[in-house]
Design a protein around this motif. Structure first.
Motif, mmCIF file in Angstrom:
data_model
loop_
_atom_site.group_PDB
_atom_site.id
_atom_site.type_symbol
_atom_site.label_atom_id
_atom_site.label_comp_id
_atom_site.label_asym_id
_atom_site.label_seq_id
_atom_site.Cartn_x
_atom_site.Cartn_y
_atom_site.Cartn_z
ATOM 1 N N TYR A 1 0.859 -1.186 0.000
ATOM 2 C CA TYR A 1 0.000 0.000 0.000
ATOM 3 C C TYR A 1 0.889 1.228 0.000
ATOM 4 O O TYR A 1 1.671 1.438 0.920
ATOM 5 C CB TYR A 1 -0.949 -0.023 1.193
ATOM 6 C CG TYR A 1 -1.845 -1.228 1.149
ATOM 7 C CD1 TYR A 1 -2.834 -1.340 0.182
ATOM 8 C CD2 TYR A 1 -1.668 -2.280 2.039
ATOM 9 C CE1 TYR A 1 -3.637 -2.463 0.108
ATOM 10 C CE2 TYR A 1 -2.476 -3.404 1.974
ATOM 11 C CZ TYR A 1 -3.456 -3.490 1.010
ATOM 12 O OH TYR A 1 -4.249 -4.604 0.937
ATOM 13 N N ARG A 2 0.755 2.033 -1.023
ATOM 14 C CA ARG A 2 1.711 3.098 -1.315
ATOM 15 C C ARG A 2 1.491 4.396 -0.531
ATOM 16 O O ARG A 2 2.451 5.062 -0.174
ATOM 17 C CB ARG A 2 1.637 3.389 -2.813
ATOM 18 C CG ARG A 2 2.598 4.427 -3.273
ATOM 19 C CD ARG A 2 2.573 4.532 -4.773
ATOM 20 N NE ARG A 2 3.540 5.516 -5.230
ATOM 21 C CZ ARG A 2 3.924 5.634 -6.473
ATOM 22 N NH1 ARG A 2 3.427 4.833 -7.399
ATOM 23 N NH2 ARG A 2 4.802 6.558 -6.809
ATOM 24 N N TYR A 3 0.234 4.771 -0.287
ATOM 25 C CA TYR A 3 -0.048 6.096 0.243
ATOM 26 C C TYR A 3 -0.454 6.079 1.717
ATOM 27 O O TYR A 3 -1.396 5.388 2.107
ATOM 28 C CB TYR A 3 -1.148 6.784 -0.573
ATOM 29 C CG TYR A 3 -0.751 6.976 -2.009
ATOM 30 C CD1 TYR A 3 0.136 7.983 -2.370
ATOM 31 C CD2 TYR A 3 -1.230 6.133 -2.994
ATOM 32 C CE1 TYR A 3 0.520 8.145 -3.692
ATOM 33 C CE2 TYR A 3 -0.858 6.296 -4.315
ATOM 34 C CZ TYR A 3 0.013 7.300 -4.656
ATOM 35 O OH TYR A 3 0.392 7.458 -5.963
ATOM 36 N N THR B 1 -3.105 3.006 1.882
ATOM 37 C CA THR B 1 -3.945 2.525 0.795
ATOM 38 C C THR B 1 -3.315 2.883 -0.546
ATOM 39 O O THR B 1 -2.403 3.704 -0.614
ATOM 40 C CB THR B 1 -5.369 3.127 0.885
ATOM 41 O OG1 THR B 1 -6.185 2.578 -0.137
ATOM 42 C CG2 THR B 1 -5.354 4.635 0.782
ATOM 43 N N ASN B 2 -3.815 2.300 -1.607
ATOM 44 C CA ASN B 2 -3.413 2.688 -2.958
ATOM 45 C C ASN B 2 -4.430 3.630 -3.596
ATOM 46 O O ASN B 2 -4.214 4.123 -4.694
ATOM 47 C CB ASN B 2 -3.225 1.450 -3.839
ATOM 48 C CG ASN B 2 -2.021 0.647 -3.417
ATOM 49 O OD1 ASN B 2 -1.033 1.189 -2.946
ATOM 50 N ND2 ASN B 2 -2.104 -0.659 -3.552
ATOM 51 N N GLU B 3 -5.563 3.861 -2.926
ATOM 52 C CA GLU B 3 -6.632 4.721 -3.445
ATOM 53 C C GLU B 3 -7.021 5.789 -2.431
ATOM 54 O O GLU B 3 -8.143 5.778 -1.913
ATOM 55 C CB GLU B 3 -7.865 3.894 -3.823
ATOM 56 C CG GLU B 3 -7.657 2.964 -5.000
ATOM 57 C CD GLU B 3 -7.127 1.598 -4.588
ATOM 58 O OE1 GLU B 3 -7.297 1.203 -3.422
ATOM 59 O OE2 GLU B 3 -6.519 0.934 -5.423
ATOM 60 N N PRO B 4 -6.121 6.732 -2.130
ATOM 61 C CA PRO B 4 -6.457 7.749 -1.129
ATOM 62 C C PRO B 4 -7.660 8.607 -1.523
ATOM 63 O O PRO B 4 -8.381 9.097 -0.655
ATOM 64 C CB PRO B 4 -5.182 8.583 -1.017
ATOM 65 C CG PRO B 4 -4.444 8.351 -2.281
ATOM 66 C CD PRO B 4 -4.788 6.952 -2.698
ATOM 67 N N GLU C 1 6.365 5.052 -1.113
ATOM 68 C CA GLU C 1 7.313 4.461 -2.061
ATOM 69 C C GLU C 1 8.432 5.457 -2.374
ATOM 70 O O GLU C 1 9.609 5.111 -2.404
ATOM 71 C CB GLU C 1 6.587 4.032 -3.332
ATOM 72 C CG GLU C 1 7.309 2.987 -4.124
ATOM 73 C CD GLU C 1 6.428 2.390 -5.187
ATOM 74 O OE1 GLU C 1 6.612 2.778 -6.359
ATOM 75 O OE2 GLU C 1 5.564 1.567 -4.852
ATOM 76 N N ARG C 2 8.069 6.712 -2.594
ATOM 77 C CA ARG C 2 9.075 7.757 -2.827
ATOM 78 C C ARG C 2 9.946 7.932 -1.589
ATOM 79 O O ARG C 2 11.164 8.065 -1.684
ATOM 80 C CB ARG C 2 8.405 9.093 -3.166
ATOM 81 C CG ARG C 2 7.865 9.158 -4.573
ATOM 82 C CD ARG C 2 7.236 10.514 -4.873
ATOM 83 N NE ARG C 2 8.106 11.641 -4.586
ATOM 84 C CZ ARG C 2 9.018 12.145 -5.414
ATOM 85 N NH1 ARG C 2 9.202 11.589 -6.606
ATOM 86 N NH2 ARG C 2 9.757 13.186 -5.068
#
Length: 83
Positions: free
Chosen positions: A4-6, A50-53, A75-76
């Protein structure tokens, strides 16, 4: 790579807010982890990965006024960049 990126954080201000109902909605409708929904019936703090903020923002805005919104790209950050 992160699942999950965000990292999504915000405050919801409203009336008759219910931590348990919000948590249940997240668990049933969103993919993510590290959910924190704490507060009282007028102010709730949300923290969620999540990946869908944008979906989180849309739902939370339906509950009341949202503010102090922070969405960081983990991720960044893992590459040493600003999130």
């Amino acid at each position: 790579m992160l699942e999950y990126r965000y990292d999504t954080q915000l405050l919801i201000e409203g009336e008759n807010l219910d931590e348990d109902a919000i948590t249940e909605y997240f668990n049933n409708n969103f993919k993510g982890d590290c959910l924190l929904a704490v507060g009282d019936d007028e102010l709730i703090k949300i923290h969620y990965h999540t990946n869908e903020p944008w979906d989180v923002l849309k739902y939370c805005s339906s509950l009341g006024e949202i503010y102090d919104i922070v969405i960081e790209d983990m991720e960044r950050q893992s590459r040493g960049l600003k999130g």
